[in-house]
Design a protein around this motif. Sequence first.
Motif, PDB file in Angstrom:
ATOM      1  N   ALA A  64     -12.897   3.273   7.536  1.00 44.20           N
ATOM      2  CA  ALA A  64     -12.726   2.472   6.206  1.00 44.20           C
ATOM      3  C   ALA A  64     -14.136   2.867   5.101  1.00 44.20           C
ATOM      4  O   ALA A  64     -15.258   3.054   5.695  1.00 44.20           O
ATOM      5  CB  ALA A  64     -12.465   1.052   5.995  1.00 44.20           C
ATOM      6  N   MET A  70       0.893  -1.059  -0.001  1.00 46.32           N
ATOM      7  CA  MET A  70       0.182  -0.166  -0.164  1.00 46.32           C
ATOM      8  C   MET A  70       0.847   1.100   0.173  1.00 46.32           C
ATOM      9  O   MET A  70       0.648   2.092  -0.757  1.00 46.32           O
ATOM     10  CB  MET A  70      -0.929   0.101   1.291  1.00 46.32           C
ATOM     11  CG  MET A  70      -1.785   1.151   1.047  1.00 46.32           C
ATOM     12  SD  MET A  70      -3.268   1.071   2.617  1.00 46.32           S
ATOM     13  CE  MET A  70      -2.200   2.204   3.521  1.00 46.32           C
ATOM     14  N   ILE A 120      -7.581   6.742   3.352  1.00 50.24           N
ATOM     15  CA  ILE A 120      -7.769   5.024   3.220  1.00 50.24           C
ATOM     16  C   ILE A 120      -8.502   5.279   1.689  1.00 50.24           C
ATOM     17  O   ILE A 120      -7.828   4.368   0.838  1.00 50.24           O
ATOM     18  CB  ILE A 120      -8.964   4.659   4.005  1.00 50.24           C
ATOM     19  CG1 ILE A 120      -8.138   4.368   5.568  1.00 50.24           C
ATOM     20  CG2 ILE A 120      -9.423   3.206   3.515  1.00 50.24           C
ATOM     21  CD1 ILE A 120      -7.354   3.509   5.498  1.00 50.24           C
ATOM     22  N   ALA A 121      -9.177   6.340   1.111  1.00 49.37           N
ATOM     23  CA  ALA A 121      -9.663   6.515  -0.100  1.00 49.37           C
ATOM     24  C   ALA A 121      -8.562   6.648  -1.169  1.00 49.37           C
ATOM     25  O   ALA A 121      -8.490   5.999  -2.104  1.00 49.37           O
ATOM     26  CB  ALA A 121     -10.885   7.716   0.020  1.00 49.37           C
ATOM     27  N   ARG A 147      -6.736   3.048  -1.707  1.00 57.38           N
ATOM     28  CA  ARG A 147      -7.549   2.409  -2.471  1.00 57.38           C
ATOM     29  C   ARG A 147      -7.545   2.723  -3.966  1.00 57.38           C
ATOM     30  O   ARG A 147      -7.327   1.782  -4.681  1.00 57.38           O
ATOM     31  CB  ARG A 147      -9.132   2.623  -2.314  1.00 57.38           C
ATOM     32  CG  ARG A 147      -9.598   1.959  -0.755  1.00 57.38           C
ATOM     33  CD  ARG A 147     -10.978   1.711  -0.706  1.00 57.38           C
ATOM     34  NE  ARG A 147     -11.505   1.255   0.652  1.00 57.38           N
ATOM     35  CZ  ARG A 147     -11.470  -0.056   0.990  1.00 57.38           C
ATOM     36  NH1 ARG A 147     -10.901  -0.941   0.091  1.00 57.38           N
ATOM     37  NH2 ARG A 147     -11.819  -0.159   2.233  1.00 57.38           N
ATOM     38  N   GLN A 148      -7.429   4.188  -4.268  1.00 62.04           N
ATOM     39  CA  GLN A 148      -7.131   4.499  -5.711  1.00 62.04           C
ATOM     40  C   GLN A 148      -5.889   4.115  -6.228  1.00 62.04           C
ATOM     41  O   GLN A 148      -5.826   3.748  -7.444  1.00 62.04           O
ATOM     42  CB  GLN A 148      -7.179   5.906  -5.899  1.00 62.04           C
ATOM     43  CG  GLN A 148      -8.517   6.724  -5.478  1.00 62.04           C
ATOM     44  CD  GLN A 148      -8.491   8.186  -5.429  1.00 62.04           C
ATOM     45  OE1 GLN A 148      -7.292   8.611  -5.490  1.00 62.04           O
ATOM     46  NE2 GLN A 148      -9.361   8.897  -5.217  1.00 62.04           N
ATOM     47  N   GLY A 180      -5.565  -0.523  -4.704  1.00 63.29           N
ATOM     48  CA  GLY A 180      -6.601  -1.423  -4.882  1.00 63.29           C
ATOM     49  C   GLY A 180      -7.216  -1.878  -3.550  1.00 63.29           C
ATOM     50  O   GLY A 180      -6.744  -1.680  -2.428  1.00 63.29           O
ATOM     51  N   ASP A 181      -8.519  -2.270  -3.745  1.00 61.52           N
ATOM     52  CA  ASP A 181      -9.387  -2.565  -2.643  1.00 61.52           C
ATOM     53  C   ASP A 181      -8.919  -3.759  -1.915  1.00 61.52           C
ATOM     54  O   ASP A 181      -8.794  -3.834  -0.671  1.00 61.52           O
ATOM     55  CB  ASP A 181     -10.763  -2.801  -3.072  1.00 61.52           C
ATOM     56  CG  ASP A 181     -11.652  -1.590  -3.463  1.00 61.52           C
ATOM     57  OD1 ASP A 181     -11.156  -0.519  -3.109  1.00 61.52           O
ATOM     58  OD2 ASP A 181     -12.545  -1.657  -4.297  1.00 61.52           O
ATOM     59  N   GLU A 182      -8.343  -4.801  -2.504  1.00 58.82           N
ATOM     60  CA  GLU A 182      -7.864  -5.885  -1.883  1.00 58.82           C
ATOM     61  C   GLU A 182      -6.723  -5.693  -0.654  1.00 58.82           C
ATOM     62  O   GLU A 182      -6.869  -5.952   0.356  1.00 58.82           O
ATOM     63  CB  GLU A 182      -7.623  -7.005  -2.920  1.00 58.82           C
ATOM     64  CG  GLU A 182      -7.066  -8.342  -1.950  1.00 58.82           C
ATOM     65  CD  GLU A 182      -6.695  -9.510  -3.050  1.00 58.82           C
ATOM     66  OE1 GLU A 182      -6.055 -10.385  -2.573  1.00 58.82           O
ATOM     67  OE2 GLU A 182      -6.901  -9.053  -4.357  1.00 58.82           O
ATOM     68  N   THR A 183      -5.715  -4.919  -1.294  1.00 57.33           N
ATOM     69  CA  THR A 183      -4.597  -4.654  -0.403  1.00 57.33           C
ATOM     70  C   THR A 183      -5.047  -3.885   0.728  1.00 57.33           C
ATOM     71  O   THR A 183      -4.913  -4.004   1.922  1.00 57.33           O
ATOM     72  CB  THR A 183      -3.327  -3.845  -1.204  1.00 57.33           C
ATOM     73  OG1 THR A 183      -3.068  -4.720  -2.083  1.00 57.33           O
ATOM     74  CG2 THR A 183      -2.349  -3.631  -0.403  1.00 57.33           C
ATOM     75  N   VAL A 184      -5.880  -2.835   0.567  1.00 58.83           N
ATOM     76  CA  VAL A 184      -6.179  -2.000   1.700  1.00 58.83           C
ATOM     77  C   VAL A 184      -6.980  -2.574   2.368  1.00 58.83           C
ATOM     78  O   VAL A 184      -7.044  -2.525   3.834  1.00 58.83           O
ATOM     79  CB  VAL A 184      -6.854  -0.682   1.093  1.00 58.83           C
ATOM     80  CG1 VAL A 184      -7.393   0.204   2.185  1.00 58.83           C
ATOM     81  CG2 VAL A 184      -6.025   0.230   0.266  1.00 58.83           C
ATOM     82  N   ASP A 185      -7.939  -3.349   2.033  1.00 55.43           N
ATOM     83  CA  ASP A 185      -8.895  -4.118   2.823  1.00 55.43           C
ATOM     84  C   ASP A 185      -8.099  -4.986   4.023  1.00 55.43           C
ATOM     85  O   ASP A 185      -8.375  -5.441   5.105  1.00 55.43           O
ATOM     86  CB  ASP A 185      -9.844  -5.053   2.054  1.00 55.43           C
ATOM     87  CG  ASP A 185     -11.030  -4.257   1.621  1.00 55.43           C
ATOM     88  OD1 ASP A 185     -11.277  -3.084   1.965  1.00 55.43           O
ATOM     89  OD2 ASP A 185     -11.863  -4.643   0.582  1.00 55.43           O
TER      90      ASP A 185
END
Length: 130
Positions: A130, A42, A104-105, A108-109, A112-117
């Motif tokens: 989140a 991230m 966090i937003a 995500r940009q 990616g969502d998977e890594t941030v999640d």
Amino acid sequence: MNEVVSQIAEKAGISPELAEKAIGMILGFLQREAADGPIARMIEAIPGASELVAQYNGEGAGGGGLLGGLMSAIGGGGIMGLGQQLMSQGLGMSEISTLAKETIAVARQHAGDETVDQVIASVPGLSQFA
């Protein structure tokens, strides 16, 4: 990172200088607390994030002198400890919440969502931002 910092600062209603420091502190906290693989991916994905972490990671962290030591000793670490550190920079709860959500937003940009999640799931209490 300047463009990202300016965008987050504007949304939080604070100066870009304060936003830069706060974002560096947030990312530094995540680097210490989150699962190693996802947080490394991230931070590397966000342009300029590594530099902010290097610059502000020590600010108010566990090595923050007597107060930092006391906070750790009484269980003031974790997400609450980060909140205290950010408040000591003059930020209010609504500004901290906005900073966290916007950081966090942005993550995500770029990552990616998977890594941030994965990062969020690995830090107790972080999911509320989140």
